[in-house]
Design a protein around this motif. Structure first.
Motif, PDB file in Angstrom:
ATOM      1  N   VAL A 120      30.974 -69.147   0.431  1.00 33.37           N
ATOM      2  CA  VAL A 120      30.273 -69.493  -0.811  1.00 33.37           C
ATOM      3  C   VAL A 120      30.944 -68.784  -1.983  1.00 33.37           C
ATOM      4  O   VAL A 120      31.229 -69.390  -3.021  1.00 33.37           O
ATOM      5  CB  VAL A 120      28.771 -69.113  -0.741  1.00 33.37           C
ATOM      6  N   PHE A 121      31.225 -67.486  -1.814  1.00 31.14           N
ATOM      7  CA  PHE A 121      31.846 -66.716  -2.894  1.00 31.14           C
ATOM      8  C   PHE A 121      33.227 -67.257  -3.228  1.00 31.14           C
ATOM      9  O   PHE A 121      33.601 -67.372  -4.403  1.00 31.14           O
ATOM     10  CB  PHE A 121      31.960 -65.239  -2.515  1.00 31.14           C
ATOM     11  N   LYS A 122      34.007 -67.600  -2.199  1.00 26.90           N
ATOM     12  CA  LYS A 122      35.369 -68.104  -2.420  1.00 26.90           C
ATOM     13  C   LYS A 122      35.367 -69.428  -3.168  1.00 26.90           C
ATOM     14  O   LYS A 122      36.353 -69.760  -3.841  1.00 26.90           O
ATOM     15  CB  LYS A 122      36.101 -68.268  -1.087  1.00 26.90           C
ATOM     16  N   ASN A 123      34.283 -70.175  -3.043  1.00 29.44           N
ATOM     17  CA  ASN A 123      34.202 -71.494  -3.681  1.00 29.44           C
ATOM     18  C   ASN A 123      33.334 -71.507  -4.934  1.00 29.44           C
ATOM     19  O   ASN A 123      32.969 -72.576  -5.408  1.00 29.44           O
ATOM     20  CB  ASN A 123      33.676 -72.518  -2.668  1.00 29.44           C
ATOM     21  N   THR A 124      33.007 -70.326  -5.457  1.00 29.94           N
ATOM     22  CA  THR A 124      32.183 -70.249  -6.659  1.00 29.94           C
ATOM     23  C   THR A 124      33.072 -69.926  -7.857  1.00 29.94           C
ATOM     24  O   THR A 124      33.807 -68.935  -7.849  1.00 29.94           O
ATOM     25  CB  THR A 124      31.097 -69.153  -6.522  1.00 29.94           C
ATOM     26  N   GLU A 125      32.993 -70.773  -8.844  1.00 28.04           N
ATOM     27  CA  GLU A 125      33.770 -70.572 -10.065  1.00 28.04           C
ATOM     28  C   GLU A 125      33.377 -69.248 -10.728  1.00 28.04           C
ATOM     29  O   GLU A 125      32.202 -68.907 -10.804  1.00 28.04           O
ATOM     30  CB  GLU A 125      33.511 -71.728 -11.041  1.00 28.04           C
ATOM     31  N   GLY A 126      34.372 -68.521 -11.152  1.00 23.75           N
ATOM     32  CA  GLY A 126      34.125 -67.258 -11.834  1.00 23.75           C
ATOM     33  C   GLY A 126      34.205 -66.037 -10.939  1.00 23.75           C
ATOM     34  O   GLY A 126      34.348 -64.917 -11.429  1.00 23.75           O
ATOM     35  N   VAL A 127      34.108 -66.223  -9.619  1.00 32.04           N
ATOM     36  CA  VAL A 127      34.239 -65.093  -8.698  1.00 32.04           C
ATOM     37  C   VAL A 127      35.723 -64.768  -8.585  1.00 32.04           C
ATOM     38  O   VAL A 127      36.535 -65.620  -8.230  1.00 32.04           O
ATOM     39  CB  VAL A 127      33.625 -65.396  -7.312  1.00 32.04           C
ATOM     40  N   LYS A 128      36.077 -63.520  -8.894  1.00 31.47           N
ATOM     41  CA  LYS A 128      37.480 -63.088  -8.950  1.00 31.47           C
ATOM     42  C   LYS A 128      37.913 -62.280  -7.726  1.00 31.47           C
ATOM     43  O   LYS A 128      38.996 -61.712  -7.715  1.00 31.47           O
ATOM     44  CB  LYS A 128      37.695 -62.243 -10.203  1.00 31.47           C
TER      45      LYS A 128
END
Length: 173
Positions: A133-141
């Protein structure tokens, strides 16, 4: 009835930060038990101040040796010994520590990761599905993900670097 032991304030140093408290305990506790807990198999474990220092100093040097310096690093998991090792390795160096609430839904965790500018994440195995989920969330660096299960191997690698003369983490603490 036991008489309460009185403590003198003159024996207590003037420690102003959590980092100072952790380093003071590591230096002075030595072989005294610092933590007692049950591992994933229910086996009772003990860690002395020296053991804890070994674990977090090695992890800290591993991070420094691999460019994780002055970064925002998040920690996601329940309160465990592994969580503490990560936390101590981070707060005794120059990284910004971002403890995440393990009870939040993935979307909220991703939002905190994005808003905190976290580039590294340590996580418990219970959150393996959340990582996608984190890898595919825009803005997560976040570019580096480490499972708690791996911190002892990383700590050993950090100690190997220390044995070769790398001191960047220890010099920063």
């Amino acid at each position: 009835m036991r008489k309460k032991k009185k403590y003198s304030m003159e024996n207590i140093p003037d420690l102003k930060t959590v980092k100072e408290v952790v380093l003071y305990g590591s230096k002075n506790g030595k072989d005294k038990r610092q933590y007692m807990f049950h591992d994933d198999n229910g086996v009772e474990c003990e860690k002395s101040f020296n053991d804890v220092y070994y674990d977090y100093a090695g992890l800290g040097q591993y991070l420094y040796s691999n460019g994780v310096i002055n970064k925002h690093v998040a920690i996601l998991g329940e309160n465990t010994y592994d969580w503490i090792v990560c936390y101590f390795a981070l707060i005794t160096g120059t990284n910004v520590t971002v403890p995440l609430d393990a009870k939040l839904p993935d979307e909220d965790l991703a939002d905190v990761l994005a808003r905190s500018d976290s580039e590294v994440l340590f996580y418990a195995k219970d959150f393996e599905d959340s990582i996608e989920v984190f890898k595919n969330t825009e803005g997560v660096k976040v570019t580096k993900y480490f499972r708690f299960d791996d911190i002892y191997d990383l700590s050993k690698l950090g100690h190997a670097a220390l044995e070769k003369g790398e001191q960047s983490y220890l010099e920063d603490t």
